[in-house]
Design a protein around this motif. Structure first.
Motif, PDB file in Angstrom:
ATOM      1  N   CYS A  86      29.307 -53.553  14.293  1.00 39.06           N
ATOM      2  CA  CYS A  86      28.703 -53.326  15.600  1.00 39.06           C
ATOM      3  C   CYS A  86      27.982 -54.587  16.035  1.00 39.06           C
ATOM      4  O   CYS A  86      27.354 -55.268  15.209  1.00 39.06           O
ATOM      5  N   SER A  88      25.248 -55.846  19.014  1.00 39.43           N
ATOM      6  CA  SER A  88      24.341 -55.372  20.060  1.00 39.43           C
ATOM      7  C   SER A  88      23.297 -56.428  20.334  1.00 39.43           C
ATOM      8  O   SER A  88      22.601 -56.882  19.411  1.00 39.43           O
ATOM      9  N   GLU A  92      25.047 -59.046  15.119  1.00 35.96           N
ATOM     10  CA  GLU A  92      26.192 -58.296  14.613  1.00 35.96           C
ATOM     11  C   GLU A  92      25.873 -57.819  13.203  1.00 35.96           C
ATOM     12  O   GLU A  92      25.286 -58.555  12.404  1.00 35.96           O
ATOM     13  N   VAL A 101      24.110 -45.651  13.866  1.00 37.48           N
ATOM     14  CA  VAL A 101      23.741 -46.642  14.872  1.00 37.48           C
ATOM     15  C   VAL A 101      23.383 -45.928  16.164  1.00 37.48           C
ATOM     16  O   VAL A 101      24.121 -45.059  16.630  1.00 37.48           O
ATOM     17  N   LEU A 103      22.689 -46.892  20.019  1.00 35.82           N
ATOM     18  CA  LEU A 103      22.805 -47.965  20.998  1.00 35.82           C
ATOM     19  C   LEU A 103      22.133 -47.545  22.302  1.00 35.82           C
ATOM     20  O   LEU A 103      22.446 -46.487  22.854  1.00 35.82           O
ATOM     21  N   HIS A 109      27.197 -54.209  24.305  1.00 38.42           N
ATOM     22  CA  HIS A 109      27.493 -53.919  22.907  1.00 38.42           C
ATOM     23  C   HIS A 109      28.999 -53.870  22.689  1.00 38.42           C
ATOM     24  O   HIS A 109      29.782 -53.760  23.638  1.00 38.42           O
ATOM     25  N   TYR A 111      31.803 -52.548  19.239  1.00 38.74           N
ATOM     26  CA  TYR A 111      31.924 -52.056  17.865  1.00 38.74           C
ATOM     27  C   TYR A 111      33.380 -51.761  17.557  1.00 38.74           C
ATOM     28  O   TYR A 111      34.208 -51.613  18.467  1.00 38.74           O
TER      29      TYR A 111
END
Length: 307
Positions: A86, A88, A92, A101, A103, A109, A111
């Motif tokens: 992922c 964001s 990473e 996770v 978000l 983002h 993933y």
């Protein structure tokens, strides 16, 4: 204020540009139509937390998403097997079994699943007046975007309940049930997650915990196995070797335990006991109860009880 959610559309699925349905073998995915979500956000319960999309992607090879402007909703991802990654807000990180996770909405983002060991992912998108605060609390508890769960099965089980609620029909009551399960799932991530991975329960313990937590709701052997990172045959062998019964029979035993509790401790009619124990058909319940206990539910309730 009471919001009517009558005349709703059916849940929708996603298709690619050529009109071919995206997905993975055994996947489940539901999307709440925007018009229904807008009305639900005006309700005092679902206005605080509303699930707009939810799904289960088993062994999701080549799965990935990139959102340069983020998503309109907050997102929870829970990995129960395999690996992924992922990215964001410039950072990473790897996501493996037990990784959860959260978000935040409207933040860039991306993933995706590992190429060599693709993840099994349980997920949902959510919005509402309390949604952002829940995500902030999870980040503060984990000191980062990814939380490590000692046992991901309880959270995956709650995501499964979110999916089941939406799949039962997009009524107000089903959306409220989905909201409750989603809140519980996020609370579990906040309360039980850690910054770093640690010792975990074994697959059999995780499976049994899930079945006890969700009884009398029935979980298929395939879904249960995916939650704990095994094949259906491997999980069945574990149950038979260690508990002497199959996963399905273990669930029947749990439901029968609930039925005995209700017969002993309540005046509910037999049909109501059947429903509370997870049986839609009272006649089928009576046959199963008699097969297991050697007596009918009515005779069981009428038996002399010592002091």
């Amino acid at each position: 204020m009471v919001i009517s959610l009558e005349d709703m559309d059916e849940p929708t699925t996603v298709t690619d540009a050529d009109g071919v349905r995206e997905g993975f073998a055994g996947q489940r995915m539901l999307v709440v139509p925007g018009s229904i979500a807008d009305r639900a956000l005006r309700h005092p319960v679902t206005g605080k937390l509303l699930v707009t999309d939810a799904g289960y992607f088993p062994h999701a090879a080549r799965h990935g998403r990139s959102r340069p402007r983020g998503a309109p909703q907050q997102i929870l991802l829970v990995c129960t097997d395999g690996e992924g990654w992922c990215r964001s807000e410039g950072a990473e990180f790897a996501v493996s079994r037990g990784g959860a996770v959260l978000l935040p909405a409207d933040r860039p983002h991306a993933y995706g699943a590992s190429e060599t060991d693709p993840w099994t992912l349980w997920w949902f998108h959510f919005t509402g007046s309390d949604a952002a605060d829940l995500v902030k609390s999870a980040h503060a508890a984990a000191d980062g975007r990814v939380t490590h769960l000692r046992d991901p099965a309880p959270v995956a089980s709650l995501v499964s309940q979110v999916i089941d609620a939406l799949d039962s029909g997009l009524t107000l009551s089903s959306l409220i049930r989905a909201s409750g399960a989603a809140w519980h799932a996020i609370a579990e991530v906040i309360a039980t997650g850690r910054r770093n991975p640690g010792p975990t329960l074994n697959p059999l313990e995780r499976a049994v915990d899930h079945l006890r937590a969700t009884s009398p709701h029935r979980t298929s052997v395939t879904a249960l196995a995916s939650m704990v990172g095994l094949s259906a045959s491997q999980l069945t062998s574990l149950f038979r070797d260690n508990l002497g019964v199959s996963p399905l029979q273990f669930q029947v035993n749990l439901r029968m335990t609930r039925a005995r509790e209700l017969l002993d401790g309540s005046d509910l009619p037999i049909a109501a006991v059947a429903r509370e124990a997870g049986f839609d058909d009272p006649m089928y319940f009576s046959r199963q109860f008699t097969r297991v206990h050697g007596t009918t539910p009515t005779a069981y309730r009428s038996r002399p009880v010592g002091t």
